[in-house]
Scaffold this active site. Structure first.
Site, PDB file in Angstrom:
ATOM      1  N   ARG A 118      69.157 -45.869   5.075  1.00 30.57           N
ATOM      2  CA  ARG A 118      69.178 -46.814   3.952  1.00 30.57           C
ATOM      3  C   ARG A 118      70.233 -47.899   4.148  1.00 30.57           C
ATOM      4  O   ARG A 118      70.101 -49.003   3.610  1.00 30.57           O
ATOM      5  CB  ARG A 118      69.357 -46.051   2.635  1.00 30.57           C
ATOM      6  CG  ARG A 118      68.117 -45.210   2.296  1.00 30.57           C
ATOM      7  CD  ARG A 118      68.309 -44.430   1.018  1.00 30.57           C
ATOM      8  NE  ARG A 118      69.275 -43.368   1.139  1.00 30.57           N
ATOM      9  CZ  ARG A 118      68.990 -42.102   1.449  1.00 30.57           C
ATOM     10  NH1 ARG A 118      67.749 -41.743   1.662  1.00 30.57           N
ATOM     11  NH2 ARG A 118      69.951 -41.198   1.536  1.00 30.57           N
ATOM     12  N   GLU A 126      78.158 -29.775   5.019  1.00 31.46           N
ATOM     13  CA  GLU A 126      78.407 -28.555   4.244  1.00 31.46           C
ATOM     14  C   GLU A 126      78.029 -27.325   5.076  1.00 31.46           C
ATOM     15  O   GLU A 126      78.773 -26.356   5.139  1.00 31.46           O
ATOM     16  CB  GLU A 126      77.587 -28.621   2.954  1.00 31.46           C
ATOM     17  CG  GLU A 126      78.057 -27.640   1.916  1.00 31.46           C
ATOM     18  CD  GLU A 126      77.274 -27.788   0.619  1.00 31.46           C
ATOM     19  OE1 GLU A 126      76.570 -28.793   0.459  1.00 31.46           O
ATOM     20  OE2 GLU A 126      77.384 -26.869  -0.208  1.00 31.46           O
TER      21      GLU A 126
HETATM   22  P1  AMP Z   1      78.757 -38.081   2.568  1.00 30.67           P
HETATM   23  O1  AMP Z   1      78.870 -38.059   4.061  1.00 30.67           O
HETATM   24  O2  AMP Z   1      79.027 -36.759   1.936  1.00 30.67           O
HETATM   25  O3  AMP Z   1      79.610 -39.191   1.949  1.00 30.67           O
HETATM   26  O4  AMP Z   1      77.230 -38.397   2.209  1.00 30.67           O
HETATM   27  C1  AMP Z   1      76.747 -39.694   2.283  1.00 30.67           C
HETATM   28  C2  AMP Z   1      75.389 -39.764   2.918  1.00 30.67           C
HETATM   29  O5  AMP Z   1      74.507 -38.764   2.400  1.00 30.67           O
HETATM   30  C3  AMP Z   1      74.759 -41.111   2.613  1.00 30.67           C
HETATM   31  O6  AMP Z   1      74.141 -41.615   3.801  1.00 30.67           O
HETATM   32  C4  AMP Z   1      73.748 -40.827   1.503  1.00 30.67           C
HETATM   33  O7  AMP Z   1      72.562 -41.536   1.738  1.00 30.67           O
HETATM   34  C5  AMP Z   1      73.513 -39.320   1.536  1.00 30.67           C
HETATM   35  N1  AMP Z   1      73.711 -38.674   0.215  1.00 30.67           N
HETATM   36  C6  AMP Z   1      74.685 -37.776  -0.108  1.00 30.67           C
HETATM   37  N2  AMP Z   1      74.576 -37.356  -1.376  1.00 30.67           N
HETATM   38  C7  AMP Z   1      73.534 -38.036  -1.914  1.00 30.67           C
HETATM   39  C8  AMP Z   1      72.922 -38.067  -3.240  1.00 30.67           C
HETATM   40  N3  AMP Z   1      73.368 -37.335  -4.278  1.00 30.67           N
HETATM   41  N4  AMP Z   1      71.856 -38.898  -3.409  1.00 30.67           N
HETATM   42  C9  AMP Z   1      71.393 -39.667  -2.393  1.00 30.67           C
HETATM   43  N5  AMP Z   1      71.917 -39.673  -1.137  1.00 30.67           N
HETATM   44  C10 AMP Z   1      72.973 -38.869  -0.892  1.00 30.67           C
END
Ligand code: AMP
Length: 175
Positions: free
Chosen positions: A58, A95
């Site tokens: 995205r 995770e």
């Molecule tokens: P993080 O690495 O934990 O910051 O997760 C970010 C990535 O995971 C991004 O590329 C988001 O597109 C996806 N992502 C994580 N949580 C969500 C959520 N609740 N809704 C949509 N996309 C998410």
């Protein structure tokens, strides 16, 4: 227009307890898409940005539009094995398990000013891995911009603690 109203929330996707913030409804709304790109660019007003780096997938859609608006180049940061030429890679923890993000070795030059773009920041693991890739390439990270921040997961704060200016167009409580 309130951009948050154009985002669709899907409970328990892709697993129980996650509220998935679906930006496809924002992207499909012409006025919302333009407003989002304008607001992502706004904090960079007056700065010279050489490249916008977007995180698969995205971040490609938003980052491509942002790069066009800034008259900057675009750099795709991709999942392992997708880029055809020589790459550098950074592994990061999820995770459960781990993931790898890659960038072409010649995608950014030493000293270039780069803006990082993705749809959403949660724990910040993905964005910090992207920043590590760009730092290894000796780029300067001017800013990181997201449509959605989930502040309870602490990712935006982790980036700020690392000295990166962070902006997000909206935030939601929870995961
Ligand atoms: P993080 O690495 O934990 O910051 O997760 C970010 C990535 O995971 C991004 O590329 C988001 O597109 C996806 N992502 C994580 N949580 C969500 C959520 N609740 N809704 C949509 N996309 C998410």
């Amino acid at each position: 227009m309130n951009l948050a109203d154009t985002i669709r929330t899907i409970p328990d996707y892709p697993k129980p307890g996650i509220m998935f913030r679906d930006i496809t409804t924002l992207l499909g709304n012409a006025r919302a898409f333009r407003q989002a790109v304008d607001e992502l660019v706004q904090p960079l007003a007056g700065m010279k940005i050489d490249k916008v780096a977007g995180i698969e997938a995205r971040g490609f859609i938003l980052g491509g539009a942002v790069a066009h608006q800034l008259s900057a180049g675009f750099v795709p940061l991709r999942k392992k094995g997708k880029l055809p030429h020589r790459t550098r890679a950074v592994e990061y923890a999820l995770e459960y398990g781990h993931d790898t993000i890659e960038m072409h070795l010649d995608a950014v030059l030493e000293g270039e000013q780069v803006m990082l773009v993705d749809d959403l920041i949660a724990t910040g693991g993905t964005a910090l891995a992207a920043i590590e890739l760009l730092t290894q390439a000796k780029a300067r990270i001017a800013a990181a911009a997201f449509v959605v921040d989930l502040p309870e997961l602490g990712g935006a704060q982790r980036l700020r603690d690392a000295g990166i200016p962070v902006s997000a167009l909206m935030s939601f409580a929870g995961h």
